[in-house]
Design a protein around this motif. Structure first.
Motif, mmCIF file in Angstrom:
data_model
loop_
_atom_site.group_PDB
_atom_site.id
_atom_site.type_symbol
_atom_site.label_atom_id
_atom_site.label_comp_id
_atom_site.label_asym_id
_atom_site.label_seq_id
_atom_site.Cartn_x
_atom_site.Cartn_y
_atom_site.Cartn_z
ATOM 1 N N LEU A 1 -4.013 -0.844 -7.300
ATOM 2 C CA LEU A 1 -3.534 -0.539 -5.736
ATOM 3 C C LEU A 1 -4.352 0.566 -5.242
ATOM 4 N N HIS A 2 -5.352 0.872 -5.966
ATOM 5 C CA HIS A 2 -6.200 1.960 -5.498
ATOM 6 C C HIS A 2 -6.496 1.655 -3.817
ATOM 7 N N LEU A 3 -6.987 0.459 -3.376
ATOM 8 C CA LEU A 3 -7.195 0.028 -1.979
ATOM 9 C C LEU A 3 -5.987 0.326 -1.109
ATOM 10 N N GLU A 4 -4.714 0.289 -1.620
ATOM 11 C CA GLU A 4 -3.445 0.255 -1.043
ATOM 12 C C GLU A 4 -3.182 1.788 -1.089
ATOM 13 N N MET A 5 -3.688 2.987 -1.494
ATOM 14 C CA MET A 5 -3.429 4.217 -1.810
ATOM 15 C C MET A 5 -3.850 4.928 -0.497
ATOM 16 N N ARG A 6 -3.025 4.685 0.582
ATOM 17 C CA ARG A 6 -3.342 5.279 2.073
ATOM 18 C C ARG A 6 -2.223 5.627 2.685
ATOM 19 N N ILE B 1 -7.694 10.956 -11.052
ATOM 20 C CA ILE B 1 -8.193 11.578 -9.840
ATOM 21 C C ILE B 1 -7.847 10.936 -8.861
ATOM 22 N N HIS B 2 -7.288 11.827 -7.861
ATOM 23 C CA HIS B 2 -6.992 10.941 -6.357
ATOM 24 C C HIS B 2 -7.818 11.694 -5.516
ATOM 25 N N GLY B 3 -8.545 10.767 -4.819
ATOM 26 C CA GLY B 3 -9.188 11.566 -3.553
ATOM 27 C C GLY B 3 -8.272 11.458 -2.275
ATOM 28 N N TYR C 1 -7.138 8.248 2.832
ATOM 29 C CA TYR C 1 -7.279 7.231 1.879
ATOM 30 C C TYR C 1 -7.756 7.781 0.495
ATOM 31 N N CYS C 2 -7.691 7.120 -0.548
ATOM 32 C CA CYS C 2 -8.080 7.602 -1.907
ATOM 33 C C CYS C 2 -9.570 6.966 -2.057
ATOM 34 N N THR C 3 -10.343 7.991 -2.431
ATOM 35 C CA THR C 3 -11.825 7.793 -2.723
ATOM 36 C C THR C 3 -12.104 7.724 -4.047
ATOM 37 N N ASN C 4 -11.166 7.813 -4.922
ATOM 38 C CA ASN C 4 -11.531 7.903 -6.402
ATOM 39 C C ASN C 4 -10.650 6.587 -6.824
ATOM 40 N N PHE C 5 -11.576 5.754 -7.295
ATOM 41 C CA PHE C 5 -10.807 4.398 -7.691
ATOM 42 C C PHE C 5 -9.633 4.773 -8.952
ATOM 43 N N CYS C 6 -8.251 4.424 -8.722
ATOM 44 C CA CYS C 6 -7.200 4.895 -9.795
ATOM 45 C C CYS C 6 -6.517 3.927 -10.124
HETATM 46 CU CU1 CUA Z 1 -5.768 7.240 -6.146
HETATM 47 CU CU2 CUA Z 1 -7.463 5.614 -5.883
#
Ligand code: CUA
Length: 609
Positions: free
Chosen positions: A567-572, A524-526, A559-564
């Motif tokens: 590099l989740h924190l960089e997903m923006r 899932i991506h937020g 930014y992505c709210t679902n930990f994926c």
């Molecule tokens: Cu996509 Cu976290």
């Protein structure tokens, strides 16, 4: 005499306390181990059943694994839920649908599963919203609400039931009676209607007027009758006047007779729905007198009997579903509310006042045998609904029963004046019922239905099927569609958004069409956009389209709210909002990213447009 009685009570209490000290809260060590073993599902192992619990005033559905009692999902239905990106933002079509049909909250009571040949087939679940007279459908391949309709001519959509055996209609009972002519000036007597909803189009096909407050629903197993308990035949408008009569009723509606009457044009159309009147259609509606203010109504798995629970009477009324005649009215205890079944000839009735589940034998009760009560078990406390696995279908499993209790009192650590709701799982596989476990939920489940994991799990999708307007990887674009309108066609995959930035101008309406192009379950991506009241959660394959006002000039990191991923924190990425009078050219994002050539038919978002 009185003194002896007091001494007897004191001795009994002392003995009980002593015993409880020895065995620990009345359960012996070995009994605890046996109960624990029965609900223990080791990490990595899966539950045997899904339980769908209505979410009450949370407006949702809770999904619990049985026997572990683990909460595995909440399905938001009538209430926005930021965690799932459900109906949160103004432009979300699901939010618009909720607002159009009654509002952003609901009061869900009764989950009903679709049936084929009288057993649950795992296609759909329906749930009512009592407060706003709505019915919602949840797809069980995606566990998402996919349709919500308002039921006309009805207030207080309470009991619902699937018409057995093949889900011909969903029956919806209107509990809050209204002036029969729909007027508030010189009102006619108050009555209500039972609505029959086509399950797949969710169209209300017809309604049948029934006097009184129409409460809980079930249907015969052959599709012939819908049964509803009805109280307040007095047509009282306050409590005292609602409980005058000694008997109220079970209303039996002959469904084929109703269909015939509708085909013959006998319905009086109001708000687009034909309403059938009992007196104009002999045989359509049979009112079976039962002790006053009955509550639950449940048809036995073999379809022979319908059982109305007495609520204010310590009895249940057993009615033959062919003759519609009462065959027995056995006493079961104080405050009987609902009844469920194990498929072995036993019924289980919840007793609100006694805080018990009583197990009784149906045939013995009908024959008047003195030993029809088989067992009783205490629950904690004041049980409302109860449901056995498959209890409302033609094939109960006879293994577990869930008690849905109204008050938890001392069962959990105190969390303020308001305590969690309490459900208890009871083993009904033997002669005696055995308490296995309790588990809390947020407010406030009313009822539950179970479906075997072996039936439902294979139907659950790994990813969403691509929507018609899904954005494929490689076809992303930013399109100016008008002087103040921009559409951003974006994809997301671990762990980047494409595009990862785009420019718009103050005053623009920005339509975000987002597709999660993942093909792996659970990825899932937020998409959260600060200061724009926007958060979406996109399961794999899902597409969502939302329009937001660009807002004040500035840089906004989506930014992505679902930990994926790591590099989740960089997903923006950035939405850059230029001031209205900005002279800075707004570049085409593809040009900025050195993608060669213009995208066919797509104007750039360059300055001057
Ligand atoms: Cu996509 Cu976290």
């Amino acid at each position: 005499m009185k003194r002896h009685y007091t001494i007897l009570i004191l001795v009994t209490v002392a003995a009980t306390i002593a015993l409880m000290r020895v065995v620990g809260c009345g359960t012996s060590r070995s009994a605890r181990a046996v109960a624990a073993e029965k609900v223990y599902v080791a990490p990595g192992e899966l539950d045997k059943y899904y339980a769908f619990l209505s979410g009450g005033q949370s407006g949702s559905v809770f999904v619990v694994g049985i026997p572990s009692c683990r909460l595995i999902r909440e399905i938001p239905v009538f209430e926005p839920r930021a965690a799932y990106g459900y109906a949160v933002h103004e432009g979300d079509p699901r939010r618009e649908e909720l607002i159009a049909t009654g509002g952003l909250w609901g009061d869900t009571h009764h989950p009903a599963l679709s049936e084929t040949h009288g057993v649950y087939d795992g296609r759909y679940l329906w749930i009512n919203d009592l407060s706003n007279a709505r019915l919602a459908r949840v797809r069980l391949d995606t566990f998402e609400a996919d349709k919500i309709v308002k039921i006309p001519n009805l207030q207080g959509a309470h009991g619902i039931a699937v018409v057995s055996p093949d889900t011909k209609y969903i029956v919806v009972n209107g509990e809050f009676e209204q002036p029969t002519d729909g007027m508030v000036t010189n009102p006619a007597p108050y009555t209500s209607v039972v609505a029959f909803v086509e399950p797949f189009t969710m169209e209300v096909k017809f309604e049948v007027r029934v006097p009184g407050n129409i409460d809980i629903a079930d249907t015969s197993k052959d599709g012939r009758y819908s049964f509803s308990t009805v109280y307040n035949l007095e047509q009282g408008k306050d409590l005292a006047s609602m409980i005058q009569f000694d008997r109220d009723a079970v209303a039996a509606i002959d469904i084929p007779a109703a269909e015939k009457a509708i085909a013959a044009g006998k319905g009086h159309v109001r708000n687009g729905v034909p309403i059938l009147e009992g007196p104009e259609n002999p045989g359509l509606l049979t009112m079976i007198a039962v002790p006053k203010n009955p509550h639950g109504v449940n048809v036995t798995p073999d379809g022979k009997y319908v059982i109305a629970s007495g609520k204010l009477s310590p009895t249940v009324t057993i009615i033959d579903t062919k003759t519609l005649k009462i065959v027995a009215e056995p006493e079961v205890g104080l405050g009987p509310l609902h009844t469920t079944f194990d498929g072995r000839g036993n019924a289980y009735t919840s007793l609100f006042i006694d805080s018990q589940v009583v197990k009784w034998n149906i045939e013995k009760a009908i024959k008047g045998a003195p030993d029809y009560i088989v067992d009783r078990i205490n629950v904690h406390y004041n049980i409302g609904h109860l449901q056995a696995v498959g209890g409302a279908s033609m094939k109960p499993a006879g293994d577990y029963l869930l008690a849905l209790n109204k008050l938890s009192k001392d069962q959990y650590l105190p969390v303020g004046p308001d305590m969690p709701e309490d459900q208890e799982l009871i083993d009904i596989s033997g002669e005696k019922m055995k308490m296995l476990a309790s588990f809390p939920t947020p407010p406030e489940p009313h009822d539950a239905e179970f479906i075997a994991a072996s039936v439902l799990s294979p139907k659950v999708k790994q990813v969403f099927e691509p929507a018609k307007d899904a954005i494929a990887a490689g076809s992303e674009s930013v399109v100016r569609t008008g002087p103040h309108a921009v559409t951003v066609n974006m994809t997301m995959i671990r762990s980047a958004y494409t595009p990862d930035h785009f420019d718009v101008r103050e005053g623009d309406q920005v339509t975000l069409r987002l597709t999660n192009v993942e093909t792996v379950r659970d990825m899932i991506h937020g998409f959260a956009l600060p200061d724009h009241d926007l958060n979406l959660a996109l399961p794999p394959g899902a597409t969502r389209t939302i329009t937001v006002d660009a807002g004040k000039p500035g840089v906004y990191w989506y930014y992505c709210t679902n930990f994926c991923s790591a590099l989740h924190l960089e997903m923006r990425g950035r939405m850059i909002v230029q001031p209205k009078d900005s002279t800075i050219a707004i570049p085409d994002w593809k040009a900025a990213q050195n993608v060669k050539g213009p995208v066919a038919g797509v104007p750039s978002t360059g300055a001057g447009q």
